[in-house]
Each structure stands twice: as structure tokens, then as C-alpha cells.
Design a protein around this motif. Structure first.
Motif, PDB file in Angstrom:
ATOM      1  N   TYR A   1       0.930  -1.251   0.068  1.00  0.00           N
ATOM      2  CA  TYR A   1      -0.168  -0.023  -0.150  1.00  0.00           C
ATOM      3  C   TYR A   1       0.860   1.083  -0.073  1.00  0.00           C
ATOM      4  N   LEU A   2       0.520   2.109  -0.837  1.00  0.00           N
ATOM      5  CA  LEU A   2       1.395   3.362  -0.804  1.00  0.00           C
ATOM      6  C   LEU A   2       0.336   4.291  -0.145  1.00  0.00           C
ATOM      7  N   LEU A   3       0.770   4.719   1.002  1.00  0.00           N
ATOM      8  CA  LEU A   3      -0.149   5.663   1.973  1.00  0.00           C
ATOM      9  C   LEU A   3       0.075   7.183   1.444  1.00  0.00           C
ATOM     10  N   ILE A   4      -0.635   7.689   0.777  1.00  0.00           N
ATOM     11  CA  ILE A   4      -0.627   9.066   0.107  1.00  0.00           C
ATOM     12  C   ILE A   4      -0.846  10.175   1.251  1.00  0.00           C
ATOM     13  N   HIS A   5      -2.125  10.239   1.719  1.00  0.00           N
ATOM     14  CA  HIS A   5      -2.483  11.495   2.309  1.00  0.00           C
ATOM     15  C   HIS A   5      -3.482  11.014   3.503  1.00  0.00           C
ATOM     16  N   THR A   6      -3.359  11.858   4.586  1.00  0.00           N
ATOM     17  CA  THR A   6      -4.250  11.399   5.623  1.00  0.00           C
ATOM     18  C   THR A   6      -5.075  12.906   5.952  1.00  0.00           C
ATOM     19  N   GLU A   7      -6.404  12.853   6.062  1.00  0.00           N
ATOM     20  CA  GLU A   7      -7.065  14.144   6.187  1.00  0.00           C
ATOM     21  C   GLU A   7      -8.120  13.852   7.476  1.00  0.00           C
ATOM     22  N   VAL A   8      -8.227  14.651   8.170  1.00  0.00           N
ATOM     23  CA  VAL A   8      -9.288  14.569   9.504  1.00  0.00           C
ATOM     24  C   VAL A   8      -9.945  15.987   9.577  1.00  0.00           C
ATOM     25  N   PRO A   9     -11.092  15.705   9.614  1.00  0.00           N
ATOM     26  CA  PRO A   9     -12.115  17.029   9.754  1.00  0.00           C
ATOM     27  C   PRO A   9     -11.554  17.906  10.820  1.00  0.00           C
ATOM     28  N   GLU A  10     -11.691  19.073  10.374  1.00  0.00           N
ATOM     29  CA  GLU A  10     -11.207  20.437  11.284  1.00  0.00           C
ATOM     30  C   GLU A  10     -11.551  20.029  12.915  1.00  0.00           C
ATOM     31  N   THR A  11     -12.966  19.766  12.920  1.00  0.00           N
ATOM     32  CA  THR A  11     -13.343  19.750  14.409  1.00  0.00           C
ATOM     33  C   THR A  11     -12.809  18.591  15.113  1.00  0.00           C
ATOM     34  N   LEU A  12     -12.293  17.536  14.205  1.00  0.00           N
ATOM     35  CA  LEU A  12     -11.447  16.446  14.916  1.00  0.00           C
ATOM     36  C   LEU A  12     -10.088  16.624  15.362  1.00  0.00           C
ATOM     37  N   GLU A  13      -9.555  17.788  14.817  1.00  0.00           N
ATOM     38  CA  GLU A  13      -8.057  17.739  14.894  1.00  0.00           C
ATOM     39  C   GLU A  13      -7.593  17.740  16.346  1.00  0.00           C
ATOM     40  N   GLY A  14      -6.549  17.306  16.491  1.00  0.00           N
ATOM     41  CA  GLY A  14      -5.831  17.533  18.078  1.00  0.00           C
ATOM     42  C   GLY A  14      -6.500  16.299  18.818  1.00  0.00           C
ATOM     43  N   LYS A  15      -7.427  15.528  18.545  1.00  0.00           N
ATOM     44  CA  LYS A  15      -8.269  14.574  19.464  1.00  0.00           C
ATOM     45  C   LYS A  15      -7.533  13.171  19.219  1.00  0.00           C
ATOM     46  N   GLY A  16      -6.403  12.991  18.638  1.00  0.00           N
ATOM     47  CA  GLY A  16      -5.830  11.683  18.425  1.00  0.00           C
ATOM     48  C   GLY A  16      -6.543  10.768  17.131  1.00  0.00           C
ATOM     49  N   VAL A  17      -7.287  11.395  16.373  1.00  0.00           N
ATOM     50  CA  VAL A  17      -7.887  10.661  15.591  1.00  0.00           C
ATOM     51  C   VAL A  17      -7.165  10.300  14.337  1.00  0.00           C
ATOM     52  N   ALA A  18      -6.217  10.955  13.856  1.00  0.00           N
ATOM     53  CA  ALA A  18      -5.184  10.793  12.860  1.00  0.00           C
ATOM     54  C   ALA A  18      -4.330   9.507  13.284  1.00  0.00           C
ATOM     55  N   ALA A  19      -3.736   9.483  14.519  1.00  0.00           N
ATOM     56  CA  ALA A  19      -3.089   8.543  15.225  1.00  0.00           C
ATOM     57  C   ALA A  19      -3.960   7.171  15.229  1.00  0.00           C
ATOM     58  N   ALA A  20      -5.378   7.149  15.647  1.00  0.00           N
ATOM     59  CA  ALA A  20      -5.813   6.080  15.673  1.00  0.00           C
ATOM     60  C   ALA A  20      -6.259   5.597  14.247  1.00  0.00           C
ATOM     61  N   LEU A  21      -6.291   6.454  13.260  1.00  0.00           N
ATOM     62  CA  LEU A  21      -6.754   5.844  12.005  1.00  0.00           C
ATOM     63  C   LEU A  21      -5.302   5.215  11.298  1.00  0.00           C
TER      64      LEU A  21
END
Length: 96
Positions: A39-59
Motif C-alpha cells: 500500500y502506498l500511503l499517500i494522504h491523511t485527512e481529519v475533519p477540522e473539528t476532530l483535529e488534536g483529538k488523536g483521530v489521525a493516530a488512531a486511523l
């Protein structure tokens, strides 16, 4: 990964070539392409209201688990994935 995200289900949206995680009625995603068994992992995006809540790390962690269980490897192209790997080098085992 924060405990509140552990029970959330990662969705592999094959049609749009992205992994998705629904949190608080919003969708975070990690775009990918597949080349062979990687898998070529290209881009991670988290909705602005979820930023700073650890969502990207969990994803990202859920994606790594999925890739490992699928017997695939990955190539980190996304800046967030690269920074996550610096903090969690144990996942580098999936990049060889």
C-alpha cells in the motif's frame, strides 16, 4: 491509540482507494494506492473539528494493523504517516 477509538471500525473504501474512520459523525481518511503487495500511503485527512483529538493516530494505527493482518507491506508517502513512524518505529517492520 486512545481507548475511545479502539472499538471503531476501520472501513476500506476500495472504490475511492482510502481507509475511513467515522468519528462523531465525521469521516477521517487515509488515501492509498496499491502496487503489488504494498500500500502506498499517500494522504491523511481529519475533519477540522476532530483535529488534536488523536483521530489521525488512531486511523494510522488501525491501517497498519489492517495491512499487517492482510500480509501486505506499505510505503509511507504521507507526511503524517512519516511523523507517526518516528514516534512508533515498531511499525517500520511493515515497510521492508
Amino acid at each position: 491509540m486512545r481507548e475511545i477509538y479502539q472499538q471503531l471500525t476501520l472501513r476500506n473504501n476500495v472504490e475511492n482507494q482510502r481507509f475511513e474512520l467515522d468519528v462523531e459523525n465525521k469521516t477521517a481518511f487515509l488515501e492509498y494506492k496499491i502496487e503489488g503487495n504494498k500500500y502506498l500511503l499517500i494522504h491523511t485527512e481529519v475533519p477540522e473539528t476532530l483535529e488534536g483529538k488523536g483521530v489521525a493516530a488512531a486511523l494510522v494505527e488501525k491501517v497498519f494493523i489492517f495491512i499487517e493482518e492482510s500480509k501486505f507491506k506499505f510505503i509511507p508517502l504521507c507526511p503524517y504517516v512519516l511523523s507517526y513512524l518516528k514516534k512508533h518505529p515498531e511499525w517500520l517492520r511493515l515497510t521492508n
